[in-house]
Design a protein around this motif. Structure first.
Motif, short mmCIF file in Angstrom:
data_model
loop_
_atom_site.label_atom_id
_atom_site.label_comp_id
_atom_site.label_asym_id
_atom_site.label_seq_id
_atom_site.Cartn_x
_atom_site.Cartn_y
_atom_site.Cartn_z
N ASP A 305 -12.14 9.92 -4.70
CA ASP A 305 -11.41 10.48 -3.72
C ASP A 305 -10.79 9.40 -2.58
OD1 ASP A 305 -13.68 8.74 -2.88
OD2 ASP A 305 -14.77 9.97 -1.50
N TYR A 306 -10.27 8.63 -3.73
CA TYR A 306 -9.53 7.42 -2.87
C TYR A 306 -8.05 7.95 -2.70
CZ TYR A 306 -8.31 6.99 -7.82
OH TYR A 306 -7.59 6.99 -9.15
N PRO A 307 -7.56 7.30 -1.71
CA PRO A 307 -6.21 8.13 -1.38
C PRO A 307 -5.16 7.67 -2.57
CG PRO A 307 -6.41 6.05 -0.18
CD PRO A 307 -7.64 6.48 -0.79
N LEU A 308 -4.14 8.46 -2.77
CA LEU A 308 -3.09 8.29 -3.92
C LEU A 308 -2.37 6.90 -3.25
CD1 LEU A 308 -1.89 11.78 -4.51
CD2 LEU A 308 -3.32 10.38 -6.41
N PRO A 309 -1.84 6.02 -4.36
CA PRO A 309 -0.93 5.10 -3.98
C PRO A 309 0.55 5.59 -3.62
CG PRO A 309 -1.31 5.22 -6.36
CD PRO A 309 -2.23 6.23 -5.55
N PRO A 310 1.06 4.74 -2.71
CA PRO A 310 2.35 4.85 -2.32
C PRO A 310 3.28 5.42 -3.69
CG PRO A 310 1.74 3.11 -1.03
CD PRO A 310 0.58 3.45 -2.06
N TYR A 311 4.10 6.27 -3.66
CA TYR A 311 4.98 6.66 -4.85
C TYR A 311 6.44 6.88 -4.51
CZ TYR A 311 5.68 8.29 -9.59
OH TYR A 311 6.07 8.10 -10.67
N PRO A 312 7.34 6.17 -5.25
CA PRO A 312 8.85 6.41 -4.84
C PRO A 312 9.10 7.86 -4.74
CG PRO A 312 8.39 4.79 -6.50
CD PRO A 312 7.00 5.38 -6.12
N TRP A 313 9.89 8.03 -3.73
CA TRP A 313 10.37 9.63 -3.70
C TRP A 313 11.48 9.94 -4.71
CZ3 TRP A 313 15.37 10.09 -2.47
CH2 TRP A 313 16.10 9.01 -1.70
N TYR A 314 12.11 8.91 -5.52
CA TYR A 314 13.22 9.11 -6.29
C TYR A 314 12.96 8.78 -7.53
CZ TYR A 314 14.18 4.13 -5.10
OH TYR A 314 13.97 2.90 -5.23
N PRO A 315 13.38 9.12 -8.83
CA PRO A 315 13.22 8.70 -10.09
C PRO A 315 13.44 7.13 -10.49
CG PRO A 315 14.67 10.55 -10.30
CD PRO A 315 14.86 10.09 -8.78
N LEU A 316 12.87 6.76 -11.47
CA LEU A 316 13.09 5.29 -11.60
C LEU A 316 14.45 5.21 -12.25
CD1 LEU A 316 12.06 2.37 -12.35
CD2 LEU A 316 11.26 3.42 -14.55
N THR A 317 15.06 4.36 -11.61
CA THR A 317 16.50 4.17 -11.89
C THR A 317 16.86 2.71 -12.69
OG1 THR A 317 17.45 5.41 -10.07
CG2 THR A 317 19.05 4.00 -11.12
N PRO A 318 17.67 2.71 -13.68
CA PRO A 318 17.81 1.22 -14.39
C PRO A 318 18.74 0.64 -13.59
CG PRO A 318 19.07 2.93 -15.44
CD PRO A 318 18.34 3.77 -14.62
N HIS A 319 18.34 -0.79 -13.58
CA HIS A 319 19.34 -1.83 -12.89
C HIS A 319 20.71 -1.80 -13.81
CE1 HIS A 319 20.76 -5.83 -11.47
NE2 HIS A 319 19.70 -5.97 -10.88
N ARG A 320 21.54 -1.51 -12.81
CA ARG A 320 23.02 -1.28 -13.55
C ARG A 320 23.59 -2.57 -14.29
NH1 ARG A 320 27.26 2.14 -13.38
NH2 ARG A 320 29.13 1.38 -13.62
N ARG A 321 23.43 -3.69 -13.56
CA ARG A 321 23.80 -4.86 -13.95
C ARG A 321 22.99 -5.44 -15.33
NH1 ARG A 321 26.36 -9.52 -14.30
NH2 ARG A 321 25.34 -11.45 -14.19
N ALA A 322 21.51 -5.19 -15.31
CA ALA A 322 20.72 -5.44 -16.50
C ALA A 322 21.39 -4.72 -17.59
CB ALA A 322 19.55 -5.21 -16.07
#
Length: 346
Positions: A305-322
């Motif tokens: 019954d623990y609260p859900l951890p914060p989660y990004p509101w947008y999809p995982l995006t690759p580092h462009r320079r990487a």
């Protein structure tokens, strides 16, 4: 364990350190952000590629000379800096002082644009570069021709091996405690995407169900084309069963010491190497609760019954320079099917 000393006067410049693989996110941080140290305490890594100044424009260098520097597609500039520079955490540096006239930076720190900015306190010789500006992982880079490696006299630490990937502390969660995507994951995804584009020659792929699709699917869908003749992708590595039949491409971890990709025994098929901490999370995500059980619940049981951890509101995006940095350093980018990526690097 080893220490690094000044090649000129012998002054010890580091605490005792042990070698590990160069992190895949080494050169890829978040713009306008202050970052923590790149390396864990008491560790060091070596970058075999040329890094840092002097830089020369691609148009002045030419394709053949750039290839000798490990760059296979047009970029703005090519590094002709030293190979095999050694990186440590700033806290492991010893007996070095900043060279004031070499401490230029973009914003909130120094970025090494003028070359080595740390001098040995014993003889004054320039021996290393401190880098901690915004967008950079904090690090001290030792110049390979200015230092020598010596035994520290301390007992040897067992080198990291595949077994380390099973330890819970080796796993890297995909998001930070404040709800943003992990910068390490963004860089790792960019690097992995570059390898995936190269080994598939820009063909469609089918990802395995589960966390790989949930976390990587959006980025892969935007980077690679859709359509028929798709290549299958599977997750493989030490301690887990390799899918049968073997997928066309395996997502595998890098060795925590050598950085080399894992392979099934006798297998020479296509693989895409992943940051070992990212791979470990995909294979063993573990419990997400921040609250251990208390009271009458058995030891080791976690509440539901623990609260859900914060989660990004947008999809995982690759580092462009990487992505771009990695792809232009893979010789496969010269393949005709990768023309659109090669032209995009200009």
């Amino acid at each position: 364990m080893d220490v690094f000393a000044c090649a000129g006067c012998g002054t010890e410049l580091t605490a005792p350190v042990s070698r590990v693989a160069l992190p895949v996110h080494t050169h890829h941080g978040g713009w306008e952000e202050l970052h923590p140290p790149l390396m864990e305490p008491a560790t060091y890594a070596v970058d075999p590629r040329p890094t840092g100044p002097p830089w020369r424009l691609w148009e002045d260098v030419g394709e053949d000379a750039a290839a000798r520097q490990g760059v296979y597609a047009p970029v703005y500039s090519v590094s002709f800096g030293a190979r095999n520079r050694i990186v440590i955490a700033p806290g492991d540096s010893r007996s070095m002082a900043l060279i004031p006239e070499k401490c230029e930076g973009y914003c909130q720190g120094v970025d090494g644009r003028d070359g080595p900015n740390l001098a040995c306190e014993g003889c004054g010789r320039a021996v290393a570069t401190r880098m901690d500006d915004c967008g950079m992982w904090q690090a001290v880079w030792l110049e390979p021709d200015a230092v020598v490696r010596r035994p520290s006299g301390l007992p040897a630490v067992p080198p990291p091996d595949w077994d380390d990937l099973a330890r819970p502390e080796h796993r890297v969660p995909p998001f930070e405690t404040d709800g943003w995507w992990s910068r390490r994951w963004e860089a790792a995804l960019g690097v992995a995407l570059a390898h995936l584009v190269a080994v598939t020659e820009d063909r469609p792929v089918v990802l395995p169900a589960g966390p790989v699709t949930e976390l990587f699917g959006h980025a892969v869908g935007r980077c690679l084309p859709a359509g028929p003749d798709a290549r299958s992708v599977g997750l493989a590595g030490p301690g887990i069963r390799t899918p049968r039949p073997r997928p066309d491409v395996l997502l595998v971890p890098r060795h925590p010491l050598t950085g080399e990709p894992w392979r099934p025994p006798g297998d020479e098929g296509a693989v895409v190497p992943l940051d070992s901490g990212v791979w470990a999370y995909l294979v063993h995500p573990g419990e997400t609760s921040p609250m251990p059980a208390t009271g009458v619940l058995p030891e080791g049981v976690l509440r539901d019954d623990y609260p859900l951890p914060p989660y990004p509101w947008y999809p995982l995006t690759p580092h462009r320079r990487a992505f771009e940095y990695t792809l232009v350093r893979l010789s496969a980018i010269r393949a005709p099917r990768l023309r659109r990526h090669r032209e995009a690097s200009r």
